[in-house]
Design an enzyme around this catalytic site. Structure first.
Site, short mmCIF file in Angstrom:
data_model
loop_
_atom_site.label_atom_id
_atom_site.label_comp_id
_atom_site.label_asym_id
_atom_site.label_seq_id
_atom_site.Cartn_x
_atom_site.Cartn_y
_atom_site.Cartn_z
N HIS A 161 3.65 6.54 -7.01
CA HIS A 161 2.78 7.40 -7.46
C HIS A 161 3.57 8.67 -7.57
CE1 HIS A 161 -1.48 9.90 -7.27
NE2 HIS A 161 -0.81 9.76 -8.63
N HIS A 176 0.88 -1.10 -0.16
CA HIS A 176 0.15 -0.07 -0.02
C HIS A 176 0.77 1.27 -0.16
CE1 HIS A 176 -3.64 2.31 1.33
NE2 HIS A 176 -2.65 3.18 1.78
N GLU A 177 1.72 1.33 0.82
CA GLU A 177 2.53 2.46 1.09
C GLU A 177 3.57 2.65 -0.19
OE1 GLU A 177 1.75 4.72 2.97
OE2 GLU A 177 0.63 3.51 4.38
N HIS A 235 1.69 4.46 -2.67
CA HIS A 235 1.75 6.12 -2.68
C HIS A 235 3.02 6.46 -3.05
CE1 HIS A 235 -1.71 6.82 -0.61
NE2 HIS A 235 -1.47 6.28 0.45
#
Length: 653
Positions: free
Chosen positions: A453, A446-447, A450
């Site tokens: 991105h 998940h991180e 980020h």
């Protein structure tokens, strides 16, 4: 000699405040010089103005990062002293009528001559100035400045109270029966020798420790003691919440919004409060029947015990193990931290063609932190810093924080991006490796979503590069998208290898993990919807009674009523000390986008897909330079479909 592409991590706590004051004063002088330019343009005014903000981030981010990961009395002192200086400067700039007027003039005179990236920078700046009250009278500006300063102080105090309360609590167990049946690694992590030379076990409210006992701890009284400690942390935050809500509402009305919820949506994809609440209630309605069935099944499995909130994780784990023959402890040897990281990097290479290599000779803030360089098509693109293990000086949870943004500076030189990923995984030692739960693996994915991105942006304007300029209810799209792959068999086999034998995780183990993925998914969905509806409703009320609002939302969404002493709101840092106020719904909003895109790529075969490369170029590459609504349509050639989220969650509406 060309300049090094990445900044050194350097923080001098002794001189930081003086250095910060000097940096801010220099910024003021440079802005005055920019305003003195008679014929203002994007090149001679907007670009240098934007880079001032970028360089302030370069300077302050290491201090902010250190405060979060190596918290001490000194970092608290320095960070607390820095906040009012930054807030005053930010308010002063944000309310500067001359700057606002200059942006509007450039839009009026030269907008059509600018690139789409530059046009979005102009538009977002004008919106930002208006949300900061640049167009208001002096009395209103002054009050907004006072509110901004006070809110930053309250946010910092809320966080510090929570950290202090978390670190102050411990529960010492002396009876071996009270840890019997728990995973060996959790028992070893908790064990210590008393002054009398006996073995005892200490559990705390730090996430790895707290989750371990709540999930596996056999003594119900101890589970309740830990649960009560966790849900009654920082009662002094109740007053901070009341004041924060009042200040948010007052500030919103000063700039023309009736509620803070309306003001929050000004920078999001969702159009209005009715749209948000309709979306959340639609998901709640779709999840309720299945959630009730899941709870009834859990109650039946628990037997004679009167099921309470502090029982759900314990009996839930037993039920999951019984139904799927799955034991998290059986999996942890396959998720050794270093192996997971290496496998994650290999996955990114196969999905997007990104190569990630260790960065040599980089001085960092802690011995367990690491630095890595990202390459695309053989070209250096970005740097990623990892700090993954729990320690008392680190605040709880997991997060990504960006540092440098990809852009071109005033002279046209390329600046590369950098970012941090911080987690709180079980610490390693000389004799014990850091073995992760699968939930930890999902968190890391998940991180990382980020991080890439931000890091893989190709945008040349820092204000809309990477995560900058992305609507808040779309920010979680890339992170949730990537975490979904942590259940894909092809991906798991890249890194799930037994840390002692080297055996790759079996197909049977993967099958059980995948089948168990959506265990109690409707209960989990309703829990997150409780948070989101509470948050949004709270910021729509005229004078909210926080507990009354929460109780009303729980009547609508909670399947298991928590004990009356549960004051979870006092620890809800996402909305009272983070950026999710009137925006917690964003997690579910973005999950629709992520589930939709995920299924599209999986249906093409995961690796080496045309859509995977398109995702790299469109979603990651374009950052905040266009609305995510536009980018999603470019990627999928259609609007997002809510049904994809229910499918991903295994919820049959």
């Amino acid at each position: 000699m060309s300049k090094a592409p990445f900044l050194p991590f350097e923080v001098n706590l002794e001189t930081f405040i003086d250095d910060l004051q000097r940096t801010l004063d220099e910024g003021r002088s440079q802005i005055a010089a920019l305003l003195a330019i008679e014929e203002k343009s994007y090149a001679n005014f907007v670009k240098p103005f934007e880079m001032l903000d970028e360089r302030l981030e370069h300077f302050f981010t290491p201090m902010s990062h250190l405060h979060s990961v190596n918290n001490s009395d000194k970092t608290q002192e320095v960070y607390t002293a820095a906040l009012p200086l930054l807030t005053e400067y930010g308010t002063e700039i944000g309310q500067n009528l001359e700057i606002y007027t200059a942006f509007k003039a450039i839009k009026a005179n030269a907008y059509d001559l600018l690139s789409p990236e530059q046009q979005r920078v102009i538009d977002l700046n004008i919106q930002g100035f208006e949300l900061s009250g640049a167009h208001l009278d002096e009395a209103s500006k002054k009050r907004l400045a006072e509110i901004s300063l006070r809110r930053s102080e309250l946010s910092n105090t809320f966080t510090q109270n929570l950290l202090d309360a978390t670190n102050a609590f411990e529960y010492v167990i002396t009876d071996p029966a009270d840890v019997e049946g728990m995973p060996k690694s959790d028992i070893e992590s908790a064990a210590f020798e008393t002054e009398e030379g006996k073995t005892a076990w200490k559990f705390t409210l730090q996430m790895p420790s707290y989750i371990a006992y709540m999930t596996y701890g056999p003594n119900r009284e101890i589970r309740e003691a830990l649960y009560k400690g966790y849900t009654t942390r920082a009662p002094e935050n109740a007053e901070i919440i009341e004041e924060t809500l009042a200040l948010r509402k007052e500030a919103s009305r000063l700039i023309g919004f009736e509620t803070y919820a309306e003001r929050s949506l000004a920078t999001k994809m969702a159009k209005d409060p009715d749209t948000v609440l309709a979306f959340l209630n639609e998901l709640a309605d779709a999840s309720m029947a299945q959630g009730q069935r899941e709870l009834a099944e859990l109650r039946e499995f628990a037997g004679a015990a009167e099921l309470q909130s502090y029982d759900s994780a314990f009996f839930g784990e037993q039920l999951k193990k019984s139904r799927y023959d799955i034991d998290e402890e059986e999996y942890r040897p396959y998720f050794e931290q270093n192996s997971v990281v290496e496998g994650l990097f290999e996955f990114l290479h196969r999905l997007f063609g990104v190569s990630i290599r260790p960065a040599e000779g980089v001085a960092l803030w802690h011995e367990t932190a690491t630095a890595h360089d990202l390459y695309v098509d053989g070209q250096l693109r970005a740097r990623l810093y990892l700090d993954l293990e729990a320690r008392p000086s680190k605040r709880g949870g997991a997060w990504m924080h960006n540092w440098q943004s990809h852009c071109l500076d005033e002279e046209g030189n390329e600046q590369l991006a950098s970012a941090f990923i911080v987690c709180n995984f079980p610490p390693s030692s000389a004799s014990t490796p850091s073995l992760l739960r699968h939930d930890d693996v999902v968190t890391l994915f998940h991180e990382t979503g980020h991080a890439i991105h931000h890091l893989l942006s190709t945008v040349n304007e820092n204000g809309v590069s990477g995560v900058n300029g992305v609507e808040w209810d779309a920010v979680e799209f890339p992170s949730q998208f990537l975490e979904n792959f942590a259940y894909e068999p092809q991906v798991l086999k890249l890194f799930a290898k037994h840390h002692e034998s080297g055996d790759v995780i079996s197909d049977l183990m993967i099958d059980k993990l995948v089948r168990a993925k959506n265990f109690q998914s409707a209960m989990s969905m309703l829990r997150q919807l409780e948070f989101a509806i509470f948050d949004f409703t709270l910021h729509m009320e005229e004078t909210p009674d926080v507990q009354a609002v929460l109780d009303a939302v729980r009547e609508r969404t909670a399947l298991l009523t928590p004990p009356s002493y549960n004051k979870f709101q006092n620890g809800f840092s996402h909305i009272f000390a983070g950026g999710y106020a009137a925006g917690y719904y964003s997690y579910k909003w973005a999950e629709v986008l992520s589930a939709d895109a995920f299924f599209a790529i999986v249906d093409q075969g995961v690796f080496d897909t045309a859509l995977g490369r398109s995702y790299l170029d469109i979603v990651l590459g374009r950052g905040g330079s266009e609305s995510m609504r536009v980018l999603f349509y470019k990627l999928m050639e259609r609007e997002p479909e809510t049904q994809s989220l229910l499918r991903l969650s295994g919820i049959e509406a």
